[in-house]
Design a protein around this motif. Structure first.
Motif, PDB file in Angstrom:
ATOM      1  N   ALA A  68     -23.706 -27.152  -9.001  1.00  0.00           N
ATOM      2  CA  ALA A  68     -24.705 -26.023  -9.324  1.00  0.00           C
ATOM      3  C   ALA A  68     -24.118 -25.910 -10.716  1.00  0.00           C
ATOM      4  N   GLN A  69     -23.047 -26.033 -11.148  1.00  0.00           N
ATOM      5  CA  GLN A  69     -22.491 -25.606 -12.562  1.00  0.00           C
ATOM      6  C   GLN A  69     -23.235 -26.664 -13.446  1.00  0.00           C
ATOM      7  N   GLN A  70     -23.849 -27.803 -13.264  1.00  0.00           N
ATOM      8  CA  GLN A  70     -24.203 -28.668 -13.875  1.00  0.00           C
ATOM      9  C   GLN A  70     -26.047 -28.460 -14.044  1.00  0.00           C
ATOM     10  N   THR A  71     -26.492 -27.432 -13.135  1.00  0.00           N
ATOM     11  CA  THR A  71     -27.879 -27.286 -13.225  1.00  0.00           C
ATOM     12  C   THR A  71     -28.372 -26.242 -14.177  1.00  0.00           C
ATOM     13  N   PHE A  72     -29.408 -26.053 -14.190  1.00  0.00           N
ATOM     14  CA  PHE A  72     -30.174 -25.039 -15.338  1.00  0.00           C
ATOM     15  C   PHE A  72     -29.435 -23.448 -14.980  1.00  0.00           C
ATOM     16  N   PHE A  73     -29.293 -23.173 -13.593  1.00  0.00           N
ATOM     17  CA  PHE A  73     -28.624 -21.840 -13.233  1.00  0.00           C
ATOM     18  C   PHE A  73     -27.232 -21.670 -13.650  1.00  0.00           C
ATOM     19  N   LYS A  74     -26.325 -22.864 -13.851  1.00  0.00           N
ATOM     20  CA  LYS A  74     -25.026 -22.766 -14.030  1.00  0.00           C
ATOM     21  C   LYS A  74     -24.286 -22.056 -13.024  1.00  0.00           C
ATOM     22  N   GLY A  75     -24.536 -22.392 -11.877  1.00  0.00           N
ATOM     23  CA  GLY A  75     -23.690 -21.817 -10.613  1.00  0.00           C
ATOM     24  C   GLY A  75     -24.524 -21.454  -9.347  1.00  0.00           C
TER      25      GLY A  75
END
Lengths: 164, 164
Positions: A68-75
């Motif tokens: 999730a850290q790597q996604t648009f939402f950053k977590g």
């Protein structure tokens, strides 16, 4: 002084004649456009993990912090449908309350909810159709910063008064 | 004989040049109208009670058998939003899969689901809008007797291919 009496909410109410009345929410004649109710909850990591287990929604956006850290939402973010559940909670327990039949719900997911966010779900009556016993409600979820995270509309059938 | 090798699905994939590629679902060019995926689950009493605890939806129709016996449905029923969660599970884990952004969901609650019912959620692509990276899906839940318990439509944004 007598100790205070603990009054438990009964499963059934009784009329003055002793007839049993089932515990129900508000009937359509007790509802007005503009009536509203709210429910606020801080969304925990546990909520998200239980929701994943119950529904099978193990999308890594919800349960994998490294991903999730790597996604648009950053977590990690909460499941949108978990927030929709808070709206369902209002309709089935507060307004109109027990006996309500859920007919339709439209949901627009507007912004992410993160672990620890405090979400206020709100349902407000925007339309009444007494001849069909139907009610339309504007339904929203807002976070602790006032950001709209979910909106939409519900159509429900409120409980009917018990037959005499 | 060698024991079989256990292959774990990696969090990231690698290109032939060793570049890391994040695990993602299908991008819009990999999707076609008619593509579909399903997820089947037997709904347990535990599911309903955990869902009530997570969402706060303690409507007696879901958690009070004595009350529920007196209602139109003659027993406890699952939360409609629990079934909607099964649809969310398909979108976020199968089709399109990880990286999908949920934009909109319309839900029509058609029939009750009881403890022990086996529900098949299904999502099928009915429209593609490549220029806006949007996909429309027909979403349904059906019980073990083939009765439609939930239908509606989802609008999602599938994952985008990682930038080179």
């Amino acid at each position: 002084m007598e100790p205070p009496v603990l009054v438990l909410r009964p499963l059934t109410d009784y009329t003055p004649n002793g007839e049993k009345l089932m515990l129900i929410g508000k009937t359509i004649d007790q509802l007005q456009v503009g009536d509203a109710a709210e429910f606020t909850k801080t969304v925990s990591e546990t909520d998200i993990y239980l929701f994943a287990g119950v529904t099978g929604d193990f999308n890594p956006a919800h349960i994998n912090e490294t991903y999730a850290q790597q996604t648009f939402f950053k977590g990690r973010i909460a499941h949108g449908m978990l927030l929709a559940g808070l709206i369902s909670a209002i309709l089935g327990t507060q307004l109109p309350g027990p006996g309500t039949i859920y007919i339709k719900q439209e949901l627009n997911f507007k912004a992410p909810v993160r672990i620890g966010d405090t979400v206020t779900a709100r349902a407000e009556i925007v339309g009444l159709l007494p001849e069909k016993n139907k009610v339309t409600m504007k339904t929203t979820c807002t976070n602790q910063n006032g950001i709209l995270v979910l909106d939409g509309e519900a159509v429900i059938s409120p409980p009917k008064a018990p037959k005499k």
